[in-house]
Write a protein that holds these residues in place. Sequence first.
Motif, PDB file in Angstrom:
ATOM      1  N   ARG A   1       0.907  -1.145  -0.141  1.00 16.63           N
ATOM      2  CA  ARG A   1       0.133   0.002  -0.083  1.00 16.63           C
ATOM      3  C   ARG A   1       0.769   1.499  -0.056  1.00 16.63           C
ATOM      4  NH1 ARG A   1      -5.248  -1.374   1.156  1.00 16.63           N
ATOM      5  NH2 ARG A   1      -5.582  -3.308   2.267  1.00 16.63           N
ATOM      6  N   PHE A   2       2.284   1.192   0.342  1.00 19.54           N
ATOM      7  CA  PHE A   2       3.054   2.407   0.588  1.00 19.54           C
ATOM      8  C   PHE A   2       3.633   2.759  -0.778  1.00 19.54           C
ATOM      9  CE2 PHE A   2       6.551  -0.506   0.676  1.00 19.54           C
ATOM     10  CZ  PHE A   2       6.072  -1.637   1.688  1.00 19.54           C
ATOM     11  N   PHE A   3       4.274   3.763  -0.839  1.00 21.75           N
ATOM     12  CA  PHE A   3       4.775   4.529  -1.915  1.00 21.75           C
ATOM     13  C   PHE A   3       6.280   4.541  -1.899  1.00 21.75           C
ATOM     14  CE2 PHE A   3       0.896   7.522  -2.832  1.00 21.75           C
ATOM     15  CZ  PHE A   3       0.050   6.266  -3.371  1.00 21.75           C
ATOM     16  N   ARG A   4       6.947   4.938  -3.040  1.00 15.66           N
ATOM     17  CA  ARG A   4       8.441   5.087  -3.112  1.00 15.66           C
ATOM     18  C   ARG A   4       8.494   6.595  -2.594  1.00 15.66           C
ATOM     19  NH1 ARG A   4      11.445   2.860  -8.134  1.00 15.66           N
ATOM     20  NH2 ARG A   4      12.550   4.635  -7.883  1.00 15.66           N
ATOM     21  N   PRO A   5       9.477   6.747  -1.734  1.00 13.78           N
ATOM     22  CA  PRO A   5      10.089   8.090  -1.446  1.00 13.78           C
ATOM     23  C   PRO A   5      10.322   9.106  -2.373  1.00 13.78           C
ATOM     24  CG  PRO A   5      11.733   6.512  -0.547  1.00 13.78           C
ATOM     25  CD  PRO A   5      10.747   5.757  -1.086  1.00 13.78           C
ATOM     26  N   ASP A   6      10.810   8.433  -3.602  1.00 16.97           N
ATOM     27  CA  ASP A   6      11.494   9.313  -4.531  1.00 16.97           C
ATOM     28  C   ASP A   6      10.363   9.652  -5.900  1.00 16.97           C
ATOM     29  OD1 ASP A   6      11.437   6.787  -5.538  1.00 16.97           O
ATOM     30  OD2 ASP A   6      13.350   6.858  -6.825  1.00 16.97           O
ATOM     31  N   THR A   7       9.223   9.108  -5.372  1.00 18.12           N
ATOM     32  CA  THR A   7       8.062   9.089  -6.457  1.00 18.12           C
ATOM     33  C   THR A   7       6.814   9.791  -5.821  1.00 18.12           C
ATOM     34  OG1 THR A   7       7.143   6.975  -6.348  1.00 18.12           O
ATOM     35  CG2 THR A   7       8.854   7.528  -7.906  1.00 18.12           C
ATOM     36  N   LYS A   8       6.572   9.249  -4.453  1.00 17.66           N
ATOM     37  CA  LYS A   8       5.357   9.586  -3.777  1.00 17.66           C
ATOM     38  C   LYS A   8       4.308   9.332  -4.905  1.00 17.66           C
ATOM     39  CE  LYS A   8       6.457  13.580  -1.575  1.00 17.66           C
ATOM     40  NZ  LYS A   8       6.434  14.564  -0.732  1.00 17.66           N
ATOM     41  N   CYS A   9       3.002  10.130  -4.764  1.00 19.48           N
ATOM     42  CA  CYS A   9       1.970  10.240  -5.502  1.00 19.48           C
ATOM     43  C   CYS A   9       2.240  10.658  -6.746  1.00 19.48           C
ATOM     44  CB  CYS A   9       0.709  10.731  -4.832  1.00 19.48           C
ATOM     45  SG  CYS A   9       0.819  12.493  -4.545  1.00 19.48           S
ATOM     46  N   CYS A  10       3.314  11.321  -7.174  1.00 18.10           N
ATOM     47  CA  CYS A  10       3.702  12.142  -8.390  1.00 18.10           C
ATOM     48  C   CYS A  10       4.094  11.392  -9.544  1.00 18.10           C
ATOM     49  CB  CYS A  10       4.660  13.366  -7.973  1.00 18.10           C
ATOM     50  SG  CYS A  10       4.135  14.441  -6.957  1.00 18.10           S
ATOM     51  N   THR A  11       3.491  10.207  -9.536  1.00 18.23           N
ATOM     52  CA  THR A  11       3.748   9.285 -10.633  1.00 18.23           C
ATOM     53  C   THR A  11       2.396   9.474 -11.607  1.00 18.23           C
ATOM     54  OG1 THR A  11       2.429   7.363  -9.456  1.00 18.23           O
ATOM     55  CG2 THR A  11       4.922   7.279  -9.574  1.00 18.23           C
ATOM     56  N   PHE A  12       2.527  10.730 -12.220  1.00 23.66           N
ATOM     57  CA  PHE A  12       1.475  11.392 -13.158  1.00 23.66           C
ATOM     58  C   PHE A  12       2.008  12.428 -13.683  1.00 23.66           C
ATOM     59  CE2 PHE A  12      -2.114  14.436 -13.521  1.00 23.66           C
ATOM     60  CZ  PHE A  12      -3.003  13.822 -14.300  1.00 23.66           C
ATOM     61  N   HIS A  13       1.533  12.645 -14.982  1.00 32.24           N
ATOM     62  CA  HIS A  13       1.898  13.708 -15.881  1.00 32.24           C
ATOM     63  C   HIS A  13       0.779  14.678 -15.922  1.00 32.24           C
ATOM     64  CE1 HIS A  13       3.598  16.338 -18.827  1.00 32.24           C
ATOM     65  NE2 HIS A  13       4.785  15.478 -19.035  1.00 32.24           N
ATOM     66  N   PRO A  14       0.910  16.053 -15.353  1.00 33.26           N
ATOM     67  CA  PRO A  14      -0.528  16.830 -15.651  1.00 33.26           C
ATOM     68  C   PRO A  14      -0.451  17.374 -16.976  1.00 33.26           C
ATOM     69  CG  PRO A  14       1.356  18.013 -14.603  1.00 33.26           C
ATOM     70  CD  PRO A  14       1.940  16.559 -14.789  1.00 33.26           C
ATOM     71  N   ARG A  15      -1.762  17.749 -17.110  1.00 32.79           N
ATOM     72  CA  ARG A  15      -2.425  18.466 -18.472  1.00 32.79           C
ATOM     73  C   ARG A  15      -2.461  19.798 -18.077  1.00 32.79           C
ATOM     74  NH1 ARG A  15      -7.640  17.560 -22.206  1.00 32.79           N
ATOM     75  NH2 ARG A  15      -8.431  18.053 -20.365  1.00 32.79           N
TER      76      ARG A  15
ATOM     77  N   GLY B   1      -1.742   1.066 -19.058  1.00 32.54           N
ATOM     78  CA  GLY B   1      -1.611  -0.323 -18.975  1.00 32.54           C
ATOM     79  C   GLY B   1      -0.865  -0.846 -17.706  1.00 32.54           C
ATOM     80  N   ALA B   2      -0.326   0.075 -16.677  1.00 28.89           N
ATOM     81  CA  ALA B   2       0.285  -0.534 -15.774  1.00 28.89           C
ATOM     82  C   ALA B   2      -0.381  -1.079 -14.675  1.00 28.89           C
ATOM     83  CB  ALA B   2       1.191   0.686 -15.122  1.00 28.89           C
ATOM     84  N   ARG B   3       0.354  -2.060 -13.801  1.00 30.75           N
ATOM     85  CA  ARG B   3      -0.351  -2.662 -12.600  1.00 30.75           C
ATOM     86  C   ARG B   3       0.525  -2.229 -11.333  1.00 30.75           C
ATOM     87  NH1 ARG B   3       1.083  -7.068  -9.720  1.00 30.75           N
ATOM     88  NH2 ARG B   3      -0.487  -7.955  -8.626  1.00 30.75           N
ATOM     89  N   GLY B   4      -0.143  -1.649 -10.340  1.00 30.50           N
ATOM     90  CA  GLY B   4       0.436  -1.333  -8.989  1.00 30.50           C
ATOM     91  C   GLY B   4       1.744  -0.363  -9.176  1.00 30.50           C
ATOM     92  N   ALA B   5       1.600   0.345 -10.387  1.00 29.43           N
ATOM     93  CA  ALA B   5       2.768   1.228 -10.544  1.00 29.43           C
ATOM     94  C   ALA B   5       2.465   2.549  -9.993  1.00 29.43           C
ATOM     95  CB  ALA B   5       2.825   1.609 -12.151  1.00 29.43           C
ATOM     96  N   PHE B   6       1.311   3.307  -9.608  1.00 28.04           N
ATOM     97  CA  PHE B   6       0.945   4.508  -9.087  1.00 28.04           C
ATOM     98  C   PHE B   6       1.619   4.534  -7.835  1.00 28.04           C
ATOM     99  CE2 PHE B   6      -1.365   7.667  -6.547  1.00 28.04           C
ATOM    100  CZ  PHE B   6      -1.403   8.779  -7.501  1.00 28.04           C
TER     101      PHE B   6
END
Length: 367
Positions: free
Chosen positions: A56-70, A121-126
């Motif tokens: 359930r936890f995130f990586r410290p070098d990404t956190k929830c910012c595995t997203f590219h804003p428009r 197409g990713a799984r568990g990547a966020f």
Amino acid sequence: MPAIRDVLPPLYRSLLRAPFDVDVPAESKATCASCAMLEANCGPAARAAPVDGVPRFFRPDTKCCTFHPRLPNYLVGAILDDASAAGAEGRARVEARIASGVGVTPAWLHPPRTFHVLYDGARGAFGRAEGLRCPYYAVESGGCTIWAHREAVCATYHCKYVAGEDGRRMWSAAKELLSLVEIQLGRLALLELMPEALDAPAAARTAAAPLGPEDIDGAPPPERERRAAWGRWRGREAEFYRGCHALVSRLRPAELEAALGLDGVVARRQLAQAMARASSPSLPPVLRLDPRATVRWLPDGTIALAAYSELEALALPAEAWPLLLRFTGEEPVAAVRSRLRAEARADLDDEVLLALFRHRILAEPLE
């Protein structure tokens, strides 16, 4: 309690009216500065209760910012106009992106087209894949270089919600309304500065075209395409974006409401209803244990339960589990509690039941 408007980019402070100006619960669980989703900051329920093998936890070098804003054109202009020291890095990154030509259009600063292929197409990547990390994320500080001018998704996302599922629905409704605001404000800017760019079908055809090697390699589009897209503004894209920001900054709230039209009326109503549910919780008369809820027994004998989100689990004493099984949705909550007191000499108090409902571990039968 803050108003939604208070946690949005400053541009909106004087532009957005109700329901953005109504107080809502502060999202104290989503602590960005000390990320609540890092393993070191997660409780035992999060660490010991993976979903389908994904922690359930995130990586410290990404956190929830595995997203590219428009980014809509006027927010791009706001970033370029931000002369503050805090805005310097974000401004430099956006300038570099504009120079590259990748995803640079009069209406939006788009993610590269390859991003959507990976993200969808990713799984568990966020929260966990460095390859999806936002280009505006500051790895060293763990912050956002364009935070003051972030777009609708980033402005309304929280990893956990104080109001549980009701909070998630409220912020989702806020995102939908703010996304509509972005679309219409961007179109107003185009109408004034570059009306020929309002040819939406052409943009849709480009987005739907198959990926080519230049997309995969991150190459800039051919010069002929850039000139076709930008016309007289080719070579002056930054000036155009700044013009969009200046135009939107002069708008009055009534002008925005007129631009939103009936879609805005509906979206505002949906947000207001969601805000009311999140701010004034009440326990439904009938509840059932959601069969989709995940249940994990922890080493200390407690149980971790999750339902509305894979990112948040609720820990309860093991003794609570047989009590939860009594909630089948076939009789009122009051009757279930009466039988628990009579037969098991136990009960779940109002606050616990409300928390279980907000997490949708106990849900209404028709939900």
